[in-house]
Design an enzyme around this catalytic site. Structure first.
Site, PDB file in Angstrom:
ATOM      1  N   LYS A  73       0.809  -1.228   0.000  1.00 22.74           N
ATOM      2  CA  LYS A  73       0.000   0.000   0.000  1.00 22.74           C
ATOM      3  C   LYS A  73       0.842   1.277   0.000  1.00 22.74           C
ATOM      4  O   LYS A  73       0.403   2.297  -0.533  1.00 22.74           O
ATOM      5  CB  LYS A  73      -0.924   0.007   1.216  1.00 22.74           C
ATOM      6  CG  LYS A  73      -2.046  -0.988   1.062  1.00 22.74           C
ATOM      7  CD  LYS A  73      -2.981  -0.981   2.231  1.00 22.74           C
ATOM      8  CE  LYS A  73      -4.012  -2.068   2.023  1.00 22.74           C
ATOM      9  NZ  LYS A  73      -4.940  -2.208   3.132  1.00 22.74           N
ATOM     10  N   ASP A 110      -9.644   2.619   3.044  1.00 18.95           N
ATOM     11  CA  ASP A 110      -9.584   1.766   4.247  1.00 18.95           C
ATOM     12  C   ASP A 110     -10.151   2.458   5.491  1.00 18.95           C
ATOM     13  O   ASP A 110     -10.988   1.902   6.201  1.00 18.95           O
ATOM     14  CB  ASP A 110      -8.128   1.376   4.556  1.00 18.95           C
ATOM     15  CG  ASP A 110      -7.659   0.179   3.749  1.00 18.95           C
ATOM     16  OD1 ASP A 110      -8.503  -0.598   3.279  1.00 18.95           O
ATOM     17  OD2 ASP A 110      -6.430   0.030   3.594  1.00 18.95           O
TER      18      ASP A 110
HETATM   19  P1  NAP Z   1       1.517  -3.583   6.061  1.00 18.12           P
HETATM   20  O1  NAP Z   1       1.566  -2.257   5.434  1.00 18.12           O
HETATM   21  O2  NAP Z   1       2.363  -4.687   5.500  1.00 18.12           O
HETATM   22  O3  NAP Z   1       1.885  -3.391   7.625  1.00 18.12           O
HETATM   23  C1  NAP Z   1       2.064  -4.509   8.455  1.00 18.12           C
HETATM   24  C2  NAP Z   1       2.076  -4.074   9.915  1.00 18.12           C
HETATM   25  O4  NAP Z   1       2.208  -5.271  10.720  1.00 18.12           O
HETATM   26  C3  NAP Z   1       3.257  -3.179  10.280  1.00 18.12           C
HETATM   27  O5  NAP Z   1       2.872  -2.343  11.341  1.00 18.12           O
HETATM   28  C4  NAP Z   1       4.301  -4.206  10.748  1.00 18.12           C
HETATM   29  O6  NAP Z   1       5.281  -3.688  11.634  1.00 18.12           O
HETATM   30  C5  NAP Z   1       3.415  -5.165  11.513  1.00 18.12           C
HETATM   31  N1  NAP Z   1       4.042  -6.485  11.627  1.00 18.12           N
HETATM   32  C6  NAP Z   1       4.205  -7.405  10.639  1.00 18.12           C
HETATM   33  N2  NAP Z   1       4.855  -8.489  11.136  1.00 18.12           N
HETATM   34  C7  NAP Z   1       5.110  -8.237  12.439  1.00 18.12           C
HETATM   35  C8  NAP Z   1       5.743  -8.974  13.478  1.00 18.12           C
HETATM   36  N3  NAP Z   1       6.262 -10.201  13.263  1.00 18.12           N
HETATM   37  N4  NAP Z   1       5.823  -8.423  14.713  1.00 18.12           N
HETATM   38  C9  NAP Z   1       5.288  -7.185  14.944  1.00 18.12           C
HETATM   39  N5  NAP Z   1       4.671  -6.436  13.997  1.00 18.12           N
HETATM   40  C10 NAP Z   1       4.595  -6.947  12.771  1.00 18.12           C
HETATM   41  O7  NAP Z   1       0.033  -4.179   6.100  1.00 18.12           O
HETATM   42  P2  NAP Z   1      -1.353  -3.379   6.128  1.00 18.12           P
HETATM   43  O8  NAP Z   1      -1.817  -3.122   4.758  1.00 18.12           O
HETATM   44  O9  NAP Z   1      -1.228  -2.231   7.072  1.00 18.12           O
HETATM   45  O10 NAP Z   1      -2.352  -4.503   6.729  1.00 18.12           O
HETATM   46  C11 NAP Z   1      -2.251  -4.923   8.070  1.00 18.12           C
HETATM   47  C12 NAP Z   1      -3.353  -5.938   8.376  1.00 18.12           C
HETATM   48  O11 NAP Z   1      -4.635  -5.328   8.241  1.00 18.12           O
HETATM   49  C13 NAP Z   1      -3.348  -7.139   7.440  1.00 18.12           C
HETATM   50  O12 NAP Z   1      -3.618  -8.294   8.202  1.00 18.12           O
HETATM   51  C14 NAP Z   1      -4.495  -6.866   6.480  1.00 18.12           C
HETATM   52  O13 NAP Z   1      -5.083  -8.043   5.970  1.00 18.12           O
HETATM   53  C15 NAP Z   1      -5.467  -6.123   7.396  1.00 18.12           C
HETATM   54  N6  NAP Z   1      -6.355  -5.213   6.653  1.00 18.12           N
HETATM   55  C16 NAP Z   1      -7.703  -5.436   6.688  1.00 18.12           C
HETATM   56  C17 NAP Z   1      -8.558  -4.567   6.038  1.00 18.12           C
HETATM   57  C18 NAP Z   1     -10.039  -4.791   6.082  1.00 18.12           C
HETATM   58  O14 NAP Z   1     -10.753  -4.237   5.233  1.00 18.12           O
HETATM   59  N7  NAP Z   1     -10.544  -5.531   7.034  1.00 18.12           N
HETATM   60  C19 NAP Z   1      -8.056  -3.471   5.326  1.00 18.12           C
HETATM   61  C20 NAP Z   1      -6.690  -3.279   5.329  1.00 18.12           C
HETATM   62  C21 NAP Z   1      -5.834  -4.159   5.990  1.00 18.12           C
HETATM   63  P3  NAP Z   1       6.670  -3.079  11.051  1.00 18.12           P
HETATM   64  O15 NAP Z   1       6.315  -1.746  10.470  1.00 18.12           O
HETATM   65  O16 NAP Z   1       7.551  -2.974  12.247  1.00 18.12           O
HETATM   66  O17 NAP Z   1       7.172  -4.049  10.018  1.00 18.12           O
END
Ligand code: NAP
Length: 289
Positions: A73, A110
């Protein structure tokens, strides 16, 4: 017979869990948009990241648009021709429209999707102090929309604290009166936190195939006064939500947000009001496992 002329892609990695194709294709059918189709197009990070080729390929292949999901994103932004005001302020994009000139226009639905789902659950984020776990692409959008709604204050915790600081610095310029705090997402910080009524997981911890993990410590309890929201909807009840529920908190998963952000994107691609009821039915009929 109508040909498929209008293709919309879902770009991210992994995509096996996503319900978006189901929800969007149900919406096209419902409105008789028979020339439209929504297709999952996984773009792996291995052996090297090819998101640039994937995004520019939307133009070459005549796509009408795309949804962008984990983990692209933020990294997709430099390859777009234009951004909506919200997407520019947020610094992340979840929806791309290929306009009539072939330009790629980035939007972010979002955060508004989450707000609409909170309202569906009779939760008004205005006047609340909110804790966000995570600082990725979705956290950026969620934080921005919650501040726009008038939340009192916000704490943002992330494994990489620099990313939480970056979000807070950007938000502080647009919302100078709101109290913003940042920290590292670890056990010590969680233990020292003041009360936040609404706690939102924006990390990918708990999502398949990492369903045995959570962004919280087992020994830190929630209470009946907490509302705990997890953006993840696959599995339907993450380890985090199960713990919060066992402690007595009200818990909500991200399925309603998925439907709302998808409905907003649908309107951007097609120009039609999305059939929200049908999209919700499709999500409920094929619930996450
Ligand atoms: P992203 O940009 O890849 O961000 C991932 C986040 O998770 C970052 O804050 C990352 O921390 C953290 N993270 C990943 N692995 C980790 C670990 N092992 N330990 C601690 N923190 C960790 O993803 P995103 O787009 O923000 O999405 C995040 C989640 O929201 C996903 O599961 C996605 O499916 C969900 N989502 C749902 C909707 C919905 O409509 N329901 C919409 C959007 C997203 P770092 O920055 O430190 O790497």
């Amino acid at each position: 017979m109508v040909g498929i002329e209008n293709v919309v892609a879902l770009i991210g990695w992994p995509l096996g869990h996503s319900m978006s194709p189901l929800i969007q294709n149900a919406a096209f059918l419902e409105l008789g948009l028979d020339s439209w189709i929504y297709v999952a197009m996984p773009v792996s990070k291995y052996p090297y990241i090819r998101i640039k080729e994937a995004i520019l390929g939307l133009k070459a292949l005549g796509f009408k648009g795309a949804n962008i999901t984990v983990p692209y994103k933020e990294s997709v932004v430099p390859y777009l021709d234009q951004l909506s005001d919200d997407a520019r302020n947020i610094g992340a994009v979840n929806t791309v429209v290929v306009d009539e000139h072939g330009s790629l226009v980035g939007h972010n639905t979002d955060g508004l999707g989450l707000i609409k789902d909170l309202h569906d659950h009779q939760i008004n984020p205005a006047e609340l102090d909110i804790l966000l776990l995570g600082a990725g692409g979705s956290a950026r959008s969620v934080a921005h929309s919650l501040l726009k709604e008038g939340c009192l204050g916000m704490s943002i915790l992330n494994r990489n604290k620099n990313k939480a600081d970056d979000i807070a610095n950007k938000l502080a310029q647009a919302f100078p009166k709101v109290k913003l705090r940042t920290g590292v997402l670890d056990k010590d910080t969680l233990k020292q936190l003041p009360h936040h009524t609404l706690v939102i997981n924006c990390t990918s911890l708990g999502m398949r195939p990492y369903q045995d993990q959570m962004p919280w410590d087992e020994n830190i309890s929630f209470s009946k006064s907490h509302i705990v929201y997890d953006l993840i909807y696959q599995p339907a009840k993450t380890k985090f939500l199960a713990k919060a529920e066992a402690d007595g908190a009200k818990v909500i998963n991200g399925l309603g947000m998925l439907v709302h952000q998808g409905a907003l994107a649908f309107k951007l691609w097609t120009g039609h009001e999305a059939p929200l009821k049908r999209m919700k039915e499709a999500a409920i009929f094929f619930p996450p496992k």
